[in-house]
Write a protein that holds these residues in place. Sequence first.
Motif, mmCIF file in Angstrom:
data_model
loop_
_atom_site.group_PDB
_atom_site.id
_atom_site.type_symbol
_atom_site.label_atom_id
_atom_site.label_comp_id
_atom_site.label_asym_id
_atom_site.label_seq_id
_atom_site.Cartn_x
_atom_site.Cartn_y
_atom_site.Cartn_z
ATOM 1 N N ILE A 83 -28.833 3.070 7.394
ATOM 2 C CA ILE A 83 -29.454 2.129 8.309
ATOM 3 C C ILE A 83 -28.839 2.358 9.686
ATOM 4 C CG2 ILE A 83 -29.889 -0.288 8.836
ATOM 5 C CD1 ILE A 83 -31.253 0.688 6.291
ATOM 6 N N PHE A 84 -29.691 2.504 10.688
ATOM 7 C CA PHE A 84 -29.222 2.781 12.042
ATOM 8 C C PHE A 84 -28.977 1.482 12.798
ATOM 9 C CE2 PHE A 84 -31.895 6.325 10.688
ATOM 10 C CZ PHE A 84 -31.042 7.398 10.899
ATOM 11 N N SER A 85 -28.157 1.576 13.842
ATOM 12 C CA SER A 85 -27.859 0.390 14.657
ATOM 13 C C SER A 85 -29.037 0.148 15.595
ATOM 14 C CB SER A 85 -26.559 0.600 15.444
ATOM 15 O OG SER A 85 -26.609 1.804 16.175
ATOM 16 N N ALA A 86 -30.074 -0.413 15.040
ATOM 17 C CA ALA A 86 -31.309 -0.696 15.773
ATOM 18 C C ALA A 86 -31.949 -1.918 15.123
ATOM 19 C CB ALA A 86 -32.230 0.510 15.733
ATOM 20 N N SER A 87 -33.179 -2.205 15.486
ATOM 21 C CA SER A 87 -33.882 -3.344 14.884
ATOM 22 C C SER A 87 -34.385 -2.968 13.497
ATOM 23 C CB SER A 87 -35.052 -3.765 15.768
ATOM 24 O OG SER A 87 -36.057 -2.765 15.768
ATOM 25 N N ALA A 88 -34.742 -3.996 12.718
ATOM 26 C CA ALA A 88 -35.296 -3.747 11.390
ATOM 27 C C ALA A 88 -36.589 -2.947 11.505
ATOM 28 C CB ALA A 88 -35.544 -5.071 10.678
ATOM 29 N N ARG A 89 -37.411 -3.273 12.515
ATOM 30 C CA ARG A 89 -38.674 -2.557 12.696
ATOM 31 C C ARG A 89 -38.430 -1.081 13.007
ATOM 32 N NH1 ARG A 89 -43.504 -4.647 13.662
ATOM 33 N NH2 ARG A 89 -42.642 -6.637 14.401
ATOM 34 N N ILE B 132 -36.923 -9.954 5.937
ATOM 35 C CA ILE B 132 -36.942 -9.534 7.348
ATOM 36 C C ILE B 132 -37.517 -10.650 8.214
ATOM 37 C CG2 ILE B 132 -37.957 -7.919 9.009
ATOM 38 C CD1 ILE B 132 -37.810 -5.749 6.885
ATOM 39 N N SER B 133 -38.568 -11.284 7.741
ATOM 40 C CA SER B 133 -39.179 -12.379 8.503
ATOM 41 C C SER B 133 -38.218 -13.542 8.679
ATOM 42 C CB SER B 133 -40.451 -12.854 7.796
ATOM 43 O OG SER B 133 -41.397 -11.805 7.717
ATOM 44 N N ALA B 134 -37.294 -13.701 7.736
ATOM 45 C CA ALA B 134 -36.340 -14.803 7.806
ATOM 46 C C ALA B 134 -35.155 -14.508 8.725
ATOM 47 C CB ALA B 134 -35.832 -15.132 6.404
ATOM 48 N N LEU B 135 -35.036 -13.275 9.216
ATOM 49 C CA LEU B 135 -33.955 -12.932 10.134
ATOM 50 C C LEU B 135 -34.161 -13.655 11.468
ATOM 51 C CD1 LEU B 135 -33.682 -9.076 9.446
ATOM 52 C CD2 LEU B 135 -32.080 -10.858 8.703
ATOM 53 N N PRO B 136 -33.114 -13.845 12.267
ATOM 54 C CA PRO B 136 -33.225 -14.628 13.514
ATOM 55 C C PRO B 136 -34.382 -14.214 14.404
ATOM 56 C CG PRO B 136 -30.933 -14.110 13.065
ATOM 57 C CD PRO B 136 -31.735 -13.393 12.022
ATOM 58 N N GLY C 201 -36.760 -11.901 13.351
ATOM 59 C CA GLY C 201 -37.733 -11.213 12.520
ATOM 60 C C GLY C 201 -37.528 -9.714 12.515
ATOM 61 N N TYR C 202 -38.628 -8.993 12.701
ATOM 62 C CA TYR C 202 -38.562 -7.533 12.670
ATOM 63 C C TYR C 202 -37.794 -6.950 13.863
ATOM 64 C CZ TYR C 202 -41.727 -6.949 8.709
ATOM 65 O OH TYR C 202 -42.276 -6.953 7.441
ATOM 66 N N GLU C 203 -37.605 -7.735 14.905
ATOM 67 C CA GLU C 203 -36.892 -7.250 16.090
ATOM 68 C C GLU C 203 -35.393 -7.516 16.005
ATOM 69 O OE1 GLU C 203 -38.671 -5.434 17.947
ATOM 70 O OE2 GLU C 203 -40.484 -6.065 16.887
ATOM 71 N N THR C 204 -34.932 -8.054 14.896
ATOM 72 C CA THR C 204 -33.511 -8.375 14.743
ATOM 73 C C THR C 204 -32.670 -7.098 14.692
ATOM 74 O OG1 THR C 204 -34.040 -10.379 13.508
ATOM 75 C CG2 THR C 204 -31.793 -9.550 13.315
ATOM 76 N N TYR C 205 -31.642 -7.064 15.511
ATOM 77 C CA TYR C 205 -30.686 -5.944 15.485
ATOM 78 C C TYR C 205 -29.814 -6.085 14.232
ATOM 79 C CZ TYR C 205 -26.626 -3.117 16.890
ATOM 80 O OH TYR C 205 -25.602 -2.206 16.927
ATOM 81 N N VAL C 206 -29.782 -5.059 13.400
ATOM 82 C CA VAL C 206 -29.129 -5.177 12.086
ATOM 83 C C VAL C 206 -27.686 -4.697 12.088
ATOM 84 C CG1 VAL C 206 -31.311 -5.048 10.839
ATOM 85 C CG2 VAL C 206 -30.056 -2.929 11.357
ATOM 86 N N GLY C 207 -27.154 -4.275 13.241
ATOM 87 C CA GLY C 207 -25.757 -3.870 13.323
ATOM 88 C C GLY C 207 -25.525 -2.437 12.903
ATOM 89 N N GLU C 208 -24.343 -1.930 13.209
ATOM 90 C CA GLU C 208 -23.996 -0.558 12.853
ATOM 91 C C GLU C 208 -24.004 -0.387 11.342
ATOM 92 O OE1 GLU C 208 -20.537 2.777 13.893
ATOM 93 O OE2 GLU C 208 -20.180 0.649 14.260
ATOM 94 N N ARG C 209 -24.737 0.641 10.884
ATOM 95 C CA ARG C 209 -24.914 0.927 9.450
ATOM 96 C C ARG C 209 -25.501 -0.270 8.711
ATOM 97 N NH1 ARG C 209 -19.902 2.315 10.587
ATOM 98 N NH2 ARG C 209 -19.042 0.696 9.228
ATOM 99 N N GLY C 210 -26.225 -1.155 9.427
ATOM 100 C CA GLY C 210 -26.868 -2.293 8.787
ATOM 101 C C GLY C 210 -25.896 -3.301 8.229
ATOM 102 N N ILE C 211 -24.774 -3.499 8.954
ATOM 103 C CA ILE C 211 -23.713 -4.352 8.419
ATOM 104 C C ILE C 211 -24.151 -5.805 8.277
ATOM 105 C CG2 ILE C 211 -22.702 -4.956 10.659
ATOM 106 C CD1 ILE C 211 -19.933 -4.491 9.289
ATOM 107 N N MET C 212 -25.219 -6.210 9.004
ATOM 108 C CA MET C 212 -25.699 -7.591 8.909
ATOM 109 C C MET C 212 -26.513 -7.832 7.632
ATOM 110 S SD MET C 212 -26.908 -8.262 12.852
ATOM 111 C CE MET C 212 -27.723 -9.794 12.365
#
Length: 604
Positions: A446-452, A480-484, A486-497
């Motif tokens: 998982i990259f340090s970017a948004s879920a989308r 994903i929809s439940a994230l703060p 939604g799809y634009e939520t930044y998931v952190g480095e290596r998806g740590i969130m």
Amino acid sequence: MTRLDTSASSYPVNAEKEREKSDDLGALKALWPFIVPYRYLLLVAITALVLTAVVSLSLPIAVRRVVDNFGSNDDQLLNLYFISAVGIAALLAIGTGFRYALVSRLGERVIADIRKAVFDRVIGMPPAFFEKTMTGEVLSRITTDTTLILSVIGSSVSIALRNILILIGGLILMFLTSPTLTGLALLLVPLVVVPILIMGRRLRYLSRKNQDWIAASSGNASEALGAVQTVQAFCREAESRAAFADVTELSYEAARQRIWTRSLMTVIVIFLVFTGVVGILWVGANNVRQGQMTTGLLVQFLIFSIMVSGSVAALSEIWGELQRAAGATERLVELLQSVEAVSDPIEPIVLPQPSQGHIKFESVSFHYPSRPDENALESISFSVEPGETIAFVGPSGAGKSTIFQLILRFYDPDVGRILIDGIDLAEMTRNEFRKCFALVAQEPVIFSASARDNIRFGRTKASDKEVENAARSAAAHEFISALPDGYETYVGERGIMLSGGQRQRIAIARAILREAPVLLLDEATSALDSESEQAVKDAIKHLSSDCTTLIVAHRLSTVKQADRIIVIDQGRIVAQGKHEALINAGGLYARLARLQFTENFAAE
């Protein structure tokens, strides 16, 4: 896991041998191909450099005119000389600023190209390369080493050329001013050059050693920080700190030796140069007293000698910078010239489109480069028909994931060949046939970017609706929809969130979005709960109807519905067939099934 055995004994022997061969600045020639595209900018910069050097050399002549006319009654002439001196100083200032701007721009442009070239090279290297090279060391070369080279291209080389011109021009003008005093000055040259040559070689060795330890330090830190949760969970922070401290201290010790060597060289050179200047000045002062030369000529000669001696001192300083840059260049060239274990053919075959997804292994044997005496696969042969779903099962280390490594041609088999749609993988470019595959790895990336953006990585031109449909198919839309955001939520480095199961579902959605004719699932449902696993299995079943699917799984419940199950043990195929047939046949698969289903029943 962080490296805990870092010590002087772990220092690469090959690096020592490389430094033994590094006794000149020849490595800097490797920078020329990056400079050639900007040769016109270089030419303008050199022109500005020559002009500023010429202007600098004209200043002592102007000063001589002023000094020799101190006793003149012609005030207008004296004022003209002073005005001329100011004009020369203005030209020198403007030319120097212009030269600095051009050379700095050239340096930044070349270094940007070098960084891109190194990254472009490394990002395409097969996994075998990273078995021997830590990513932290690569990053150190891209950042620290290129910074050293930047200081040379953007500053040191320009200053060196300017000082060489002043040195040569100053010596010529000194000779025209006073051949006798110039002859005495030339006697100093061997005394200055010898320590530069002798100590410069030592300085080069220490500079390379320092850079190697900096890279090792970066690699150590990158490894520890990349596994920081594991380090903390096992209470190994102290050991990680100690390991990093050891490597950092070794880097400091190499730097300390380099600094002292360079300082000693500077002391010797400056002392010899200025002692000689004082001696020459003493001889010149006596010549003035005896009427053999004017005061203005002595001042002119003195200024020239100071300029020449300053150039020599500057060159001795720059020599050390060039030594360090040569070592850094060598290290970057090593990356640029790294030989790929896997390479594309010179005249590749184009895979017919659309691909059918027919895969065939023909008597494939393979061992990993890091384990030459241990076969990962031995005489593996099987064929996967288009649209078929095949599962590979077996104990850990049996060779299941290795099959995927070979299908994607991260490695080439030692014996045999692998075909897709009847064409050998080795006869196509890797980018050509890899477009046919969608991979879900055992450890989802998982990259340090948004879920989308993480899902869209599978197909960058996919619409938002397609991304969300893929997420629904992978049972990821709801969380994903439940994230703060939604799809634009930044998931952190290596998806740590995200949880492990959430990361895996995003990776599955990415593979679904790719719409490739072959789907590779390496333990794709291992981190899912029962409800999510069932949802993903339903999605995979629906997806499998349109593509060839290869599944690696330990959990046999995941593969029960596969068209065919291939059982692998110790790198060999020991059985294949449907779930029920393999259960009835007994053997390894029946034993694994009995253990798993009994454990699951007991757990329930």
